[in-house]
Design an enzyme around this catalytic site. Structure first.
Site, mmCIF file in Angstrom:
data_model
loop_
_atom_site.group_PDB
_atom_site.id
_atom_site.type_symbol
_atom_site.label_atom_id
_atom_site.label_comp_id
_atom_site.label_asym_id
_atom_site.label_seq_id
_atom_site.Cartn_x
_atom_site.Cartn_y
_atom_site.Cartn_z
ATOM 1 N N CYS A 1 51.820 -18.345 10.352
ATOM 2 C CA CYS A 1 51.258 -18.523 11.678
ATOM 3 C C CYS A 1 51.366 -19.996 12.035
ATOM 4 C CB CYS A 1 49.781 -18.133 11.714
ATOM 5 S SG CYS A 1 49.473 -16.420 11.277
ATOM 6 N N GLY B 1 55.528 -17.653 14.334
ATOM 7 C CA GLY B 1 54.900 -16.359 14.587
ATOM 8 C C GLY B 1 55.316 -15.822 15.934
ATOM 9 N N ASN C 1 45.818 -20.706 9.967
ATOM 10 C CA ASN C 1 47.136 -20.578 9.362
ATOM 11 C C ASN C 1 46.932 -20.556 7.844
ATOM 12 O OD1 ASN C 1 49.992 -22.849 9.048
ATOM 13 N ND2 ASN C 1 49.834 -20.678 8.646
ATOM 14 N N GLY C 2 47.379 -19.468 7.202
ATOM 15 C CA GLY C 2 47.183 -19.322 5.758
ATOM 16 C C GLY C 2 46.616 -17.940 5.472
ATOM 17 N N TYR D 1 62.317 -23.862 4.135
ATOM 18 C CA TYR D 1 62.667 -22.879 5.154
ATOM 19 C C TYR D 1 61.729 -22.800 6.358
ATOM 20 C CZ TYR D 1 63.201 -18.279 7.318
ATOM 21 O OH TYR D 1 63.335 -17.274 8.215
#
Ligand code: SF4
Length: 460
Positions: free
Chosen positions: A9, A35, A109-110, A253
């Site tokens: 995210c 996302g 985020n996570g 990435y």
């Protein structure tokens, strides 16, 4: 790359800047790669919050009219892939609740590794959950705490484990506060920039470029930036971790190459991975005619390979960037349709050539196999696949949507067996030792290559 690694995210926030929601929209737009299932923004003043969340791309979720309704000079936003919870709109973030104490909105985020245990505990004590996302436990825990904003954050986050880079927007009857928080391991990036008289906070610095914010700092592991009417306080969470563990896959990435994540240029890191692969091939006297990257994420490493080796860099594949989340396949099957719709080979670059192909990972192996078949059909004589990371042998539990271990080809097959499966003439990966060299000995998370999970894995 890949059909199977999906970014987690992205979060973005604005503190005390006019047209905060519009700027937040731009920030989320720059983070769209993190996302693509849904997006949301909650804006606020000390009197009220306004919010909009919906499935779709950022540009589909918001129009000018929707943004105009999000008032105030402060906002937090989120773009989402469903790493935890399903894809229903109620799971989109920022999550937003009201209590007798005021209002709270959270963008995360996570992934929390103990969310399921906490949820069962909270439900047994009467909490009613609105969504199936792990983030909601943070709201329930916060609502049960007492004390100052800082004390409540500390009390809440001392209960959760795993990865969290958070934006928390909070108002009570007196004032509005925004907290940017990174977990004690520091798994996911989160950085702060200056913007006009206020601040921008985001998952990646590429978003600052678009809104015109200047770089200020990457949050340290366990650090909190608390923005309030009198200024900014920086402090550390009470809960500690035995070591830091920034996600090395952000460099390989996930992050955009034009970002600085965890204090390093993502683009330069990727070029260094390619240079290391080239050094090894030079020592092995590999003979090839050109090097190409699998678009988009393999390109910087291929450039690094080319610069180190002197082999010419060519675009052997052209990627179609305009594929939505779903596309309609023809009834009559076209062979390798799903790969072809994303990547189209350039026969003029490839015919009769011995090609070094650089990519960032092999997940199930099926995409690499199809790409190599496309390259061979387009005339490639030899394919030497170079992977700018070690073999991926284990899933991520810290916020990346990955296949199960069983589905990861490197968990079951040797490198030689993978080479054979994907129709490559040779196959080389970076080693874990190479990764240590590239990360200059820093304490990072590389669990998907090593199974060394810094924060444990979920029990439930
Ligand atoms: S397991 Fe892999 S993808 Fe997940 S945080 Fe660690 S390095 Fe990143």
């Amino acid at each position: 790359m890949k059909s199977s690694w999906r970014e987690n995210c992205g979060v973005f926030g604005i503190w005390k800047v006019p047209e905060a929601a519009h700027l937040n929209y731009l920030g989320l737009f720059a983070l769209q790669h993190r996302g693509q299932e849904g997006a949301g923004i909650v804006s606020g003043t000390h009197e009220s919050f306004w919010g909009r969340r919906s499935s779709g791309l950022v540009s589909q979720v918001f129009d000018r009219e929707a943004l105009n309704q999000l008032q105030g000079e402060t906002a937090i936003g989120h773009v989402r892939y469903s790493t935890v919870g399903n894809q229903a709109d109620k799971n989109l973030q920022p999550l937003w609740v009201q209590g007798e104490w005021g209002e709270l909105a959270v963008a995360h985020n996570g992934t929390l590794t103990n969310a399921q245990e906490l949820r069962l505990e909270l439900e047994s004590q009467g909490s009613v959950f609105q969504s199936s996302v792990d983030t909601e436990v943070i709201l329930h825990l916060f609502a049960r705490t007492k004390g100052s904003f800082r004390e409540r954050i500390d009390a809440t986050l001392s209960r959760v484990a795993g990865a969290f880079s958070l934006l928390i927007l909070y108002r009570d009857s007196k004032e509005l506060r925004l907290a940017a928080i990174k977990d004690p391991f520091g798994f996911r990036p989160l950085c702060v920039g200056r913007l006009q008289e206020g601040y921008a906070i985001g998952s990646e610095s590429c978003a600052f470029d678009l809104v015109g914010a200047s770089w200020e700092a990457e949050l340290e592991a366990g650090e909190v930036y608390e923005f309030h009417s009198k200024g900014v306080d920086r402090w550390k969470l009470n809960s500690k971790a035995p070591r830091t563990a920034p996600c090395v896959f952000e460099w390989i990435y996930f992050s955009r190459p034009d970002s600085n994540s965890f204090g390093r240029s993502v683009y330069e890191f990727r070029k260094q991975t390619g240079a290391l692969l080239a050094e090894r091939d030079q020592r092995a006297s590999l003979r090839a005619d050109l090097v190409m990257g699998v678009p988009d994420s393999g390109i910087p490493a291929a450039i690094g390979y080319s610069q180190q080796s002197g082999l010419p860099f060519e675009m052997g594949l052209i990627r179609n960037h305009y594929i939505g989340r779903t596309f309609i396949e023809p009834h009559q099957s076209i062979r390798d349709f799903r790969v072809k719709i994303k990547q189209n080979p350039l026969p003029k670059s490839l015919e009769g050539k011995r090609i070094v192909v650089v990519d960032d990972s092999i997940v199930r192996g099926t995409t690499s196999r199809k790409i190599n078949m496309l390259l061979r059909e387009a005339g490639a004589r030899e394919i030497h696949l170079r992977i700018a990371a070690p073999p991926t042998i284990s899933p991520c539990y810290y916020g990346i949507d990955t296949p199960t271990e069983n589905e990861l080809i490197a968990s079951k097959k040797s490198i030689e067996e993978i080479r054979d499966f994907i129709f490559a003439d040779s196959l080389e990966y970076l080693s874990l030792e190479d990764l240590r060299q590239l990360t200059q000995g820093a304490s990072v998370c590389h669990a998907c290559f090593s199974k060394d999970y810094p924060s444990g894995i979920p029990k439930l």
